[in-house]
Scaffold this motif. Structure first.
Motif, mmCIF file in Angstrom:
data_model
loop_
_atom_site.group_PDB
_atom_site.id
_atom_site.type_symbol
_atom_site.label_atom_id
_atom_site.label_comp_id
_atom_site.label_asym_id
_atom_site.label_seq_id
_atom_site.Cartn_x
_atom_site.Cartn_y
_atom_site.Cartn_z
ATOM 1 N N ALA A 197 -24.777 -9.449 -36.895
ATOM 2 C CA ALA A 197 -26.013 -10.243 -36.789
ATOM 3 C C ALA A 197 -27.158 -9.324 -36.406
ATOM 4 O O ALA A 197 -27.915 -9.577 -35.474
ATOM 5 C CB ALA A 197 -25.848 -11.356 -35.758
ATOM 6 N N GLY A 200 -27.911 -9.493 -40.966
ATOM 7 C CA GLY A 200 -27.007 -10.602 -40.653
ATOM 8 C C GLY A 200 -27.684 -11.761 -39.947
ATOM 9 O O GLY A 200 -27.397 -12.934 -40.237
ATOM 10 N N VAL A 255 -19.959 -10.120 -33.518
ATOM 11 C CA VAL A 255 -20.868 -9.035 -33.120
ATOM 12 C C VAL A 255 -20.152 -8.147 -32.106
ATOM 13 O O VAL A 255 -19.034 -8.447 -31.697
ATOM 14 C CB VAL A 255 -22.174 -9.590 -32.487
ATOM 15 C CG1 VAL A 255 -23.030 -10.309 -33.517
ATOM 16 C CG2 VAL A 255 -21.863 -10.501 -31.300
ATOM 17 N N ARG A 256 -20.841 -7.077 -31.689
ATOM 18 C CA ARG A 256 -20.282 -6.190 -30.662
ATOM 19 C C ARG A 256 -20.612 -6.698 -29.273
ATOM 20 O O ARG A 256 -19.801 -6.724 -28.379
ATOM 21 C CB ARG A 256 -20.943 -4.806 -30.816
ATOM 22 C CG ARG A 256 -20.055 -3.707 -31.204
ATOM 23 C CD ARG A 256 -20.828 -2.439 -31.367
ATOM 24 N NE ARG A 256 -22.219 -2.636 -31.787
ATOM 25 C CZ ARG A 256 -22.967 -1.718 -32.382
ATOM 26 N NH1 ARG A 256 -22.453 -0.537 -32.627
ATOM 27 N NH2 ARG A 256 -24.196 -1.955 -32.724
ATOM 28 N N LEU A 287 -21.689 -7.616 -42.682
ATOM 29 C CA LEU A 287 -22.991 -6.963 -42.497
ATOM 30 C C LEU A 287 -22.995 -6.161 -41.202
ATOM 31 O O LEU A 287 -23.943 -6.203 -40.414
ATOM 32 C CB LEU A 287 -24.110 -8.023 -42.509
ATOM 33 C CG LEU A 287 -24.305 -8.660 -43.898
ATOM 34 C CD1 LEU A 287 -25.170 -9.896 -43.827
ATOM 35 C CD2 LEU A 287 -24.890 -7.653 -44.882
ATOM 36 N N GLY A 341 -21.872 -2.764 -41.383
ATOM 37 C CA GLY A 341 -22.282 -1.428 -41.827
ATOM 38 C C GLY A 341 -21.269 -0.377 -41.411
ATOM 39 O O GLY A 341 -20.353 -0.650 -40.620
ATOM 40 N N ASN A 359 -22.698 -3.211 -47.760
ATOM 41 C CA ASN A 359 -22.336 -1.926 -47.168
ATOM 42 C C ASN A 359 -22.127 -0.837 -48.227
ATOM 43 O O ASN A 359 -21.011 -0.544 -48.648
ATOM 44 C CB ASN A 359 -21.055 -2.137 -46.348
ATOM 45 C CG ASN A 359 -20.763 -0.993 -45.423
ATOM 46 O OD1 ASN A 359 -21.195 0.132 -45.661
ATOM 47 N ND2 ASN A 359 -20.014 -1.274 -44.381
ATOM 48 N N GLY A 374 -37.317 -2.378 -39.566
ATOM 49 C CA GLY A 374 -35.929 -2.694 -39.938
ATOM 50 C C GLY A 374 -35.537 -2.186 -41.311
ATOM 51 O O GLY A 374 -34.511 -2.562 -41.842
HETATM 52 N N1 LIG Z 1 -31.559 -3.019 -43.057
HETATM 53 C C1 LIG Z 1 -31.683 -3.246 -44.345
HETATM 54 O O1 LIG Z 1 -32.796 -3.456 -44.894
HETATM 55 C C2 LIG Z 1 -30.464 -3.278 -45.210
HETATM 56 C C3 LIG Z 1 -29.178 -3.046 -44.761
HETATM 57 N N2 LIG Z 1 -28.118 -3.103 -45.621
HETATM 58 C C4 LIG Z 1 -26.765 -2.916 -45.177
HETATM 59 O O2 LIG Z 1 -26.369 -4.094 -44.450
HETATM 60 C C5 LIG Z 1 -25.486 -3.723 -43.403
HETATM 61 C C6 LIG Z 1 -26.054 -4.189 -42.071
HETATM 62 O O3 LIG Z 1 -27.304 -3.564 -41.870
HETATM 63 P P1 LIG Z 1 -28.252 -3.950 -40.641
HETATM 64 O O4 LIG Z 1 -28.294 -5.415 -40.469
HETATM 65 O O5 LIG Z 1 -29.501 -3.188 -40.853
HETATM 66 O O6 LIG Z 1 -27.400 -3.307 -39.426
HETATM 67 P P2 LIG Z 1 -27.647 -3.494 -37.863
HETATM 68 O O7 LIG Z 1 -27.262 -2.205 -37.241
HETATM 69 O O8 LIG Z 1 -29.000 -4.058 -37.610
HETATM 70 O O9 LIG Z 1 -26.576 -4.630 -37.446
HETATM 71 C C7 LIG Z 1 -25.212 -4.392 -37.383
HETATM 72 C C8 LIG Z 1 -24.522 -5.614 -36.781
HETATM 73 O O10 LIG Z 1 -23.121 -5.395 -36.783
HETATM 74 C C9 LIG Z 1 -22.599 -5.675 -35.485
HETATM 75 N N3 LIG Z 1 -21.459 -4.813 -35.230
HETATM 76 C C10 LIG Z 1 -21.429 -3.473 -35.155
HETATM 77 N N4 LIG Z 1 -20.186 -3.037 -34.895
HETATM 78 C C11 LIG Z 1 -19.428 -4.155 -34.804
HETATM 79 C C12 LIG Z 1 -18.058 -4.383 -34.539
HETATM 80 N N5 LIG Z 1 -17.219 -3.371 -34.281
HETATM 81 N N6 LIG Z 1 -17.586 -5.658 -34.535
HETATM 82 C C13 LIG Z 1 -18.430 -6.695 -34.769
HETATM 83 N N7 LIG Z 1 -19.749 -6.533 -35.021
HETATM 84 C C14 LIG Z 1 -20.225 -5.275 -35.030
HETATM 85 C C15 LIG Z 1 -23.714 -5.404 -34.526
HETATM 86 O O11 LIG Z 1 -23.462 -6.144 -33.336
HETATM 87 P P3 LIG Z 1 -24.483 -6.117 -32.075
HETATM 88 O O12 LIG Z 1 -25.723 -6.795 -32.593
HETATM 89 O O13 LIG Z 1 -23.810 -6.886 -31.032
HETATM 90 O O14 LIG Z 1 -24.687 -4.669 -31.764
HETATM 91 C C16 LIG Z 1 -24.915 -5.908 -35.341
HETATM 92 O O15 LIG Z 1 -25.081 -7.294 -35.132
HETATM 93 C C17 LIG Z 1 -25.308 -2.209 -43.530
HETATM 94 O O16 LIG Z 1 -24.188 -1.964 -44.344
HETATM 95 C C18 LIG Z 1 -26.572 -1.755 -44.232
HETATM 96 O O17 LIG Z 1 -26.407 -0.554 -44.935
HETATM 97 C C19 LIG Z 1 -28.262 -3.444 -46.926
HETATM 98 C C20 LIG Z 1 -29.486 -3.682 -47.395
HETATM 99 C C21 LIG Z 1 -30.676 -3.603 -46.592
#
Ligand SMILES: NC(=O)C1=CN([C@@H]2O[C@H](COP(=O)(O)OP(=O)(O)OC[C@H]3O[C@@H](n4cnc5c(N)ncnc54)[C@H](OP(=O)(O)O)[C@@H]3O)[C@@H](O)[C@H]2O)C=CC1
Ligand SMILES: N[C@@H](CC=O)C(=O)O
Length: 327
Positions: free
Chosen positions: A14, A18, A47-48, A80, A82, A105, A188
């Motif tokens: 999220a 997300g 989420v983490r 989502l 990553g 991803n 972002g």
């Molecule tokens: N940003 C962009 O414009 C774009 C991104 N993408 C892709 O989308 C994906 C997500 O990107 P983005 O939203 O920017 O990433 P963020 O870093 O903003 O978010 C990652 C999310 O994943 C959660 N997370 C991380 N590790 C874990 C885990 N071990 N278990 C559960 N949840 C976990 C985090 O939790 P917490 O919040 O608690 O830390 C966070 O909510 C990536 O693959 C990226 O390459 C694709 C297109 C565009």
């Protein structure tokens, strides 16, 4: 009142993307149900950190740190998070349980794509990844389906919004790479580690996905020549404009037409001088554009929001469209 069958959707992550997907699933659930012919029930968000601040206010009881339990019993899993792990393992678990998976991803697809597609095929599940390349632009499906009967010669484009945003600001505002990157991160656009953007890794990952689809093969990431934008100076950007060019980070995937290597494919990512009159020169900010040159269809251009923008709405459209069709 129409009664729809319920499709259980588990969201993993999220963050920038997300949280917007969750918001729109909750806000537009009924409209989506009407279009999909099935109710999309967001069953939970893994989420983490349960206490982390979110871009969007979402019901607290949806959150969990137990992604594995959330996946069980889901019809669709949206990954989502990553990165490689735990995303890879969670996707394999989801596919193994028979769920369809949607992911944005590209890092994972570029390095473990064949493994994931094979896992999906084995159980007859679907793996959708429209949002992994060029943001909101529908490019995956056109390459995989619409142009399947054509012979694609070249795919060339601006596929990283962060670097396009940075180069555009260096060019139009005289801003430094560092200041523009700070902005891109705040908006972002950038990856969790922006090195992936500015050193061209993200664009190279997208190039492997595009080249593999366009040329019906598997192009490994190591085979993609990669050069980022950290070597591009303000002086070069100014000199380029004076000479009638603009500097853009391009991903170029080509079929090699040399008779001796008839099946050859080349993919590369590097800064390039684009003539000011070329349509790619008019791609500003975090926008993306992809040119496809095909034998029968001729030249096609796909243009639109590449990264972030309007609080990720474009991403959502790319993430949501396929599973809706699938339900
Ligand atoms: N940003 C962009 O414009 C774009 C991104 N993408 C892709 O989308 C994906 C997500 O990107 P983005 O939203 O920017 O990433 P963020 O870093 O903003 O978010 C990652 C999310 O994943 C959660 N997370 C991380 N590790 C874990 C885990 N071990 N278990 C559960 N949840 C976990 C985090 O939790 P917490 O919040 O608690 O830390 C966070 O909510 C990536 O693959 C990226 O390459 C694709 C297109 C565009
Ligand atoms: N960091 C990426 C996000 C979308 O894929 C980009 O800038 O394009």
């Amino acid at each position: 009142m129409i009664e729809y069958r319920n499709v259980k959707v588990a969201l993993l992550g999220a963050g920038s993307v997300g949280s917007q997907v969750a918001r729109l699933l909750l806000e537009q659930g009924e409209e989506l149900a009407g279009r999909a012919g099935a109710g999309l029930e967001l069953t939970g968000i893994a989420v983490r950190d349960l206490d982390a601040q979110r871009d969007v206010e979402l019901p607290r009881d949806l959150f969990t740190t137990d992604a594995e339990s959330l996946i069980l019993g889901s019809d669709i899993v949206v990954e989502l998070i990553g990165g490689i792990e735990p995303a890879r393992t969670l996707i394999l678990q989801a596919l193994g349980s028979g769920a369809d998976v949607i992911t944005g991803n590209k890092a994972l697809l570029a390095s473990h794509g064949p493994e994931l597609f094979e896992a999906a095929e084995q159980v007859g599940a679907q793996l959708y990844y429209e949002a992994a390349v060029a943001g909101a632009i529908p490019i995956i499906r056109p390459l995989r389906e619409s142009l399947a009967g054509d012979r694609i010669l070249r795919v060339m484009g601006i596929v990283n919004g962060t670097t396009n945003f940075i180069l555009d600001r260096m060019d139009t505002l005289g801003e430094s790479l560092e200041d523009a990157l700070e902005q891109a991160t705040a908006l972002g656009y950038a990856e969790a580690d922006p090195t992936a953007d500015i050193e061209g890794y993200d664009a190279a990952q997208k190039a492997t996905i595009l080249a593999s689809l366009a040329f019906h093969t598997s192009v490994p990431l190591v085979a993609v020549h990669r050069e980022g934008i950290t070597g591009v100076t303000h002086e070069q950007v100014v000199a380029a404009r004076k000479a009638g060019y603009v500097v853009k980070l391009l991903a170029i995937c080509e079929r090699l037409l040399d008779e001796e290597v008839s099946d050859g494919v080349a993919a590369r990512v590097h800064p390039a001088l684009v003539p000011l009159g070329h349509p790619l020169a008019a791609v500003h900010g975090a926008k993306n554009a992809v040119f496809v040159e095909a034998e029968a269809a001729g030249d096609l251009m796909f243009y639109g929001a590449g990264a972030g923008e309007s609080r990720r709405r474009p991403r959502f459209s790319a993430i949501s469209c396929r599973p809706l069709a699938a339900t």
